[in-house]
Design a protein around this motif. Structure first.
Motif, PDB file in Angstrom:
ATOM      1  N   ALA A  59       0.828  -1.210   0.000  1.00 45.58           N
ATOM      2  CA  ALA A  59       0.000   0.000   0.000  1.00 45.58           C
ATOM      3  C   ALA A  59       0.852   1.247   0.000  1.00 45.58           C
ATOM      4  CB  ALA A  59      -0.933  -0.022   1.215  1.00 45.58           C
ATOM      5  N   LEU A  60       1.938   1.223   0.804  1.00 47.13           N
ATOM      6  CA  LEU A  60       2.825   2.387   0.860  1.00 47.13           C
ATOM      7  C   LEU A  60       3.501   2.646  -0.471  1.00 47.13           C
ATOM      8  CD1 LEU A  60       4.130   4.615   2.512  1.00 47.13           C
ATOM      9  CD2 LEU A  60       5.879   2.973   3.224  1.00 47.13           C
ATOM     10  N   SER A  61       3.936   1.557  -1.127  1.00 45.93           N
ATOM     11  CA  SER A  61       4.621   1.725  -2.416  1.00 45.93           C
ATOM     12  C   SER A  61       3.681   2.275  -3.476  1.00 45.93           C
ATOM     13  CB  SER A  61       5.208   0.375  -2.874  1.00 45.93           C
ATOM     14  OG  SER A  61       4.165  -0.540  -3.146  1.00 45.93           O
ATOM     15  N   GLN A  62       2.393   1.880  -3.405  1.00 47.84           N
ATOM     16  CA  GLN A  62       1.435   2.394  -4.382  1.00 47.84           C
ATOM     17  C   GLN A  62       1.179   3.877  -4.170  1.00 47.84           C
ATOM     18  OE1 GLN A  62      -1.828  -0.304  -3.749  1.00 47.84           O
ATOM     19  NE2 GLN A  62      -1.179  -1.687  -5.376  1.00 47.84           N
ATOM     20  N   LEU A  63       1.125   4.291  -2.905  1.00 49.09           N
ATOM     21  CA  LEU A  63       0.948   5.715  -2.633  1.00 49.09           C
ATOM     22  C   LEU A  63       2.150   6.515  -3.089  1.00 49.09           C
ATOM     23  CD1 LEU A  63      -0.744   5.708   0.887  1.00 49.09           C
ATOM     24  CD2 LEU A  63      -1.771   6.352  -1.288  1.00 49.09           C
ATOM     25  N   GLN A  64       3.359   5.938  -2.836  1.00 47.02           N
ATOM     26  CA  GLN A  64       4.570   6.638  -3.249  1.00 47.02           C
ATOM     27  C   GLN A  64       4.657   6.748  -4.764  1.00 47.02           C
ATOM     28  OE1 GLN A  64       7.462   4.235  -1.241  1.00 47.02           O
ATOM     29  NE2 GLN A  64       7.445   5.536   0.611  1.00 47.02           N
ATOM     30  N   ALA A  65       4.068   5.781  -5.448  1.00 49.12           N
ATOM     31  CA  ALA A  65       4.129   5.794  -6.915  1.00 49.12           C
ATOM     32  C   ALA A  65       3.305   6.921  -7.501  1.00 49.12           C
ATOM     33  CB  ALA A  65       3.629   4.453  -7.466  1.00 49.12           C
ATOM     34  N   ASP A  66       2.282   7.393  -6.757  1.00 48.75           N
ATOM     35  CA  ASP A  66       1.447   8.480  -7.252  1.00 48.75           C
ATOM     36  C   ASP A  66       1.237   9.497  -6.148  1.00 48.75           C
ATOM     37  OD1 ASP A  66      -0.227  10.122  -8.590  1.00 48.75           O
ATOM     38  OD2 ASP A  66      -1.935   8.764  -8.630  1.00 48.75           O
ATOM     39  N   PRO A  67       2.257  10.314  -5.841  1.00 48.01           N
ATOM     40  CA  PRO A  67       2.147  11.262  -4.732  1.00 48.01           C
ATOM     41  C   PRO A  67       1.112  12.340  -4.963  1.00 48.01           C
ATOM     42  CG  PRO A  67       4.113  11.732  -6.018  1.00 48.01           C
ATOM     43  CD  PRO A  67       3.552  10.430  -6.531  1.00 48.01           C
ATOM     44  N   GLY A  68       0.657  12.536  -6.190  1.00 46.23           N
ATOM     45  CA  GLY A  68      -0.319  13.581  -6.457  1.00 46.23           C
ATOM     46  C   GLY A  68      -1.741  13.144  -6.194  1.00 46.23           C
ATOM     47  N   GLN A  69      -1.962  11.839  -5.914  1.00 42.54           N
ATOM     48  CA  GLN A  69      -3.313  11.364  -5.718  1.00 42.54           C
ATOM     49  C   GLN A  69      -3.881  11.900  -4.417  1.00 42.54           C
ATOM     50  OE1 GLN A  69      -3.678   7.174  -6.103  1.00 42.54           O
ATOM     51  NE2 GLN A  69      -5.836   7.097  -5.502  1.00 42.54           N
ATOM     52  N   GLN A  70      -5.143  12.329  -4.434  1.00 42.05           N
ATOM     53  CA  GLN A  70      -5.793  12.868  -3.251  1.00 42.05           C
ATOM     54  C   GLN A  70      -6.872  11.900  -2.789  1.00 42.05           C
ATOM     55  OE1 GLN A  70      -4.873  15.990  -1.881  1.00 42.05           O
ATOM     56  NE2 GLN A  70      -3.206  15.635  -3.286  1.00 42.05           N
ATOM     57  N   GLU A  97      -0.982  18.486 -12.569  1.00 36.66           N
ATOM     58  CA  GLU A  97      -2.066  17.972 -13.386  1.00 36.66           C
ATOM     59  C   GLU A  97      -2.588  16.636 -12.885  1.00 36.66           C
ATOM     60  OE1 GLU A  97      -3.679  19.528 -15.687  1.00 36.66           O
ATOM     61  OE2 GLU A  97      -2.398  21.283 -15.437  1.00 36.66           O
ATOM     62  N   LYS A  98      -1.760  15.880 -12.123  1.00 34.70           N
ATOM     63  CA  LYS A  98      -2.217  14.594 -11.611  1.00 34.70           C
ATOM     64  C   LYS A  98      -3.418  14.754 -10.689  1.00 34.70           C
ATOM     65  CE  LYS A  98       2.311  12.320 -11.709  1.00 34.70           C
ATOM     66  NZ  LYS A  98       3.339  11.646 -10.878  1.00 34.70           N
ATOM     67  N   ARG A  99      -3.576  15.917 -10.095  1.00 34.25           N
ATOM     68  CA  ARG A  99      -4.645  16.108  -9.129  1.00 34.25           C
ATOM     69  C   ARG A  99      -6.021  16.010  -9.757  1.00 34.25           C
ATOM     70  NH1 ARG A  99      -3.312  20.383  -4.479  1.00 34.25           N
ATOM     71  NH2 ARG A  99      -1.492  19.354  -3.644  1.00 34.25           N
ATOM     72  N   THR A 100      -6.138  16.188 -11.046  1.00 29.18           N
ATOM     73  CA  THR A 100      -7.445  16.124 -11.686  1.00 29.18           C
ATOM     74  C   THR A 100      -8.008  14.714 -11.654  1.00 29.18           C
ATOM     75  OG1 THR A 100      -6.403  15.781 -13.861  1.00 29.18           O
ATOM     76  CG2 THR A 100      -6.899  18.048 -13.205  1.00 29.18           C
ATOM     77  N   ALA A 101      -7.199  13.693 -11.288  1.00 27.45           N
ATOM     78  CA  ALA A 101      -7.681  12.319 -11.227  1.00 27.45           C
ATOM     79  C   ALA A 101      -8.603  12.111 -10.039  1.00 27.45           C
ATOM     80  CB  ALA A 101      -6.499  11.352 -11.161  1.00 27.45           C
ATOM     81  N   SER A 102      -8.582  12.973  -9.063  1.00 24.10           N
ATOM     82  CA  SER A 102      -9.442  12.865  -7.893  1.00 24.10           C
ATOM     83  C   SER A 102      -9.794  14.271  -7.437  1.00 24.10           C
ATOM     84  CB  SER A 102      -8.715  12.091  -6.784  1.00 24.10           C
ATOM     85  OG  SER A 102      -7.501  12.722  -6.452  1.00 24.10           O
ATOM     86  N   PRO A 103     -10.745  14.412  -6.491  1.00 23.21           N
ATOM     87  CA  PRO A 103     -11.177  15.769  -6.121  1.00 23.21           C
ATOM     88  C   PRO A 103     -10.018  16.708  -5.811  1.00 23.21           C
ATOM     89  CG  PRO A 103     -12.583  14.149  -5.096  1.00 23.21           C
ATOM     90  CD  PRO A 103     -11.471  13.382  -5.768  1.00 23.21           C
ATOM     91  N   MET A 163     -12.582  22.530  -8.297  1.00 26.41           N
ATOM     92  CA  MET A 163     -12.979  21.520  -7.307  1.00 26.41           C
ATOM     93  C   MET A 163     -14.257  20.808  -7.739  1.00 26.41           C
ATOM     94  SD  MET A 163     -12.163  23.507  -3.729  1.00 26.41           S
ATOM     95  CE  MET A 163     -12.502  22.059  -2.692  1.00 26.41           C
ATOM     96  N   LYS A 164     -15.237  21.588  -8.192  1.00 28.84           N
ATOM     97  CA  LYS A 164     -16.506  20.969  -8.597  1.00 28.84           C
ATOM     98  C   LYS A 164     -16.319  20.090  -9.821  1.00 28.84           C
ATOM     99  CE  LYS A 164     -21.395  21.861  -8.830  1.00 28.84           C
ATOM    100  NZ  LYS A 164     -22.458  22.805  -8.426  1.00 28.84           N
TER     101      LYS A 164
END
Length: 377
Positions: free
Chosen positions: A68-79, A111-117, A137-138
């Motif tokens: 789980a940690l490695s997956q989060l590290q792979a995409d640090p921009g995910q919210q 730009e990665k942030r557009t994948a989630s709110p 945001m909306k």
């Protein structure tokens, strides 16, 4: 060897086995490797069967956590997605992101942030920046409560900066007024800063306008209010229905300066009823105190007028027809409100008095309900 020593040795062996494992991205592969490790021969002085299932479970937990940690590290921009219910923050709470205040940037570049709110990094400082952020945001699926939170951060920042802005405005304005124009000639410039000839004052007027302030005069001084009409126009498509209702009340609220109000008694009465109904439904609203302040200022004005706008005709002690008709309509149209209760009590007193004005200090105001009372300091 003591039982806990054997257990420690076995755990050390399992940890060493984990360190020798290659990084895997599949849970099935990880579990297969765990099973293979569990079937390896053990040292002769170990009890082979007693602890294997338990130890293998611990290793599995270590590996799954690492995955789980490695997956989060792979995409640090995910919210993380927030709750989608349109719940308004309670008073004293801001469901924002503890955002850094005072930014001149819109707050997003990844730009990665557009994948989630989307969540901004900083509090936007102007109306245009805030509109851009809320729209983003909306579009990316942020909840209404999260959007309300960012707007709350923006408005709270304006409130926190109001005193400092007022001091500087007073200094610039008074210096300029001494050499140029009177208030009446100066005031239009705050809505159209390009008309102000003095460069320093013009620049500051533009800043105030962009940040969402409007300038009024009170007792010969310049004072700042919030441009709620602009807030509603800019932010209504993005905030929750509750926040939009608050902006509508404030945008359509009574305009007052120099200790009195503009407009009709009907408008003043309608504003009182709207605040009453809103706070009864949302007593923990983050800006409840601002609404309560207006209510406690407007109610005495509505009942008895003030020094510059009385409820009686000039040279008479008889209450104006306009005022009496406004009282009657408010009582009839809003019978379940506290406001109607107060107005009805005052109306009955003036009626018994031949429709002569009852002075404010002769009228006993009913106790306010808890949702309209100011919190104790």
């Amino acid at each position: 060897m003591a039982c806990h020593d054997k257990l420690d040795d076995m755990l050390d062996e399992q940890r060493q086995g984990y360190q020798d494992l290659p990084r895997l991205s599949s849970v099935d592969k990880i579990m297969s490797r765990i099973e293979a490790e569990a079937d390896k021969p053990r040292k002769k002085n170990r009890r082979k069967r007693d602890f294997l299932p338990w130890a293998a479970g611990i290793a599995a937990a270590f590996l799954l956590a690492a995955l789980a940690l490695s997956q989060l590290q792979a995409d640090p921009g995910q919210q993380i997605a927030f709750d989608t219910q349109a719940e308004v923050p309670k008073k004293g709470q801001t469901p924002g992101n503890n955002l850094e205040s005072g930014s001149n940037e819109s707050g997003y570049s990844d730009e990665k942030r557009t994948a989630s709110p989307f969540v901004p990094d900083k509090v936007p400082s102007t109306i245009d920046q805030t509109k851009t952020v809320l729209k983003k945001m909306k579009e990316t699926g942020a909840s209404a409560s999260r959007i309300d939170g960012v707007f709350t951060e923006f408005l709270q920042a304006r409130m926190n900066a109001k005193t400092e802005r007022t001091v500087k405005l007073t200094q610039l304005g008074q210096t300029w007024l001494q050499n140029h124009y009177n208030f009446r000639e100066l005031m239009p410039g705050f809505e159209q800063p390009e008309k102000i000839k003095d460069a320093q004052l013009r620049s500051y007027a533009e800043k105030l306008k962009n940040e969402g302030y409007r300038v009024i005069t009170r007792e010969g001084n310049l004072e700042l209010k919030y441009a709620y009409n602009k807030f509603q126009k800019a932010f209504s498509p993005y905030v929750s229905n509750t926040m939009d209702a608050f902006l509508e009340i404030q945008a359509d609220s009574v305009v007052y300066s120099e200790g009195t109000f503009e407009g009709t008694w009907d408008h003043l009465g309608e504003t009182l009823v709207k605040i009453d109904q809103f706070l009864k439904k949302h007593p923990e609203f983050p800006f409840a105190k601002d609404l309560k302040t207006d209510y406690q200022l407007f109610l005495p004005w509505y009942l008895t007028g003030n020094y510059s706008k009385d409820i009686v005709e000039e040279g008479s002690d008889i209450v104006k027809n306009e005022v009496r008709q406004s009282f009657q309509a408010l009582i009839q149209d809003n019978p379940a409100t506290f406001t109607a209760k107060v107005v009805e009590e005052y109306y009955n007193q003036i009626k018994q008095n031949g429709f002569k004005k009852v002075p404010r200090d002769s009228f006993e105001m009913p106790d306010f309900p808890s949702y309209l009372k100011m919190d104790a300091p």
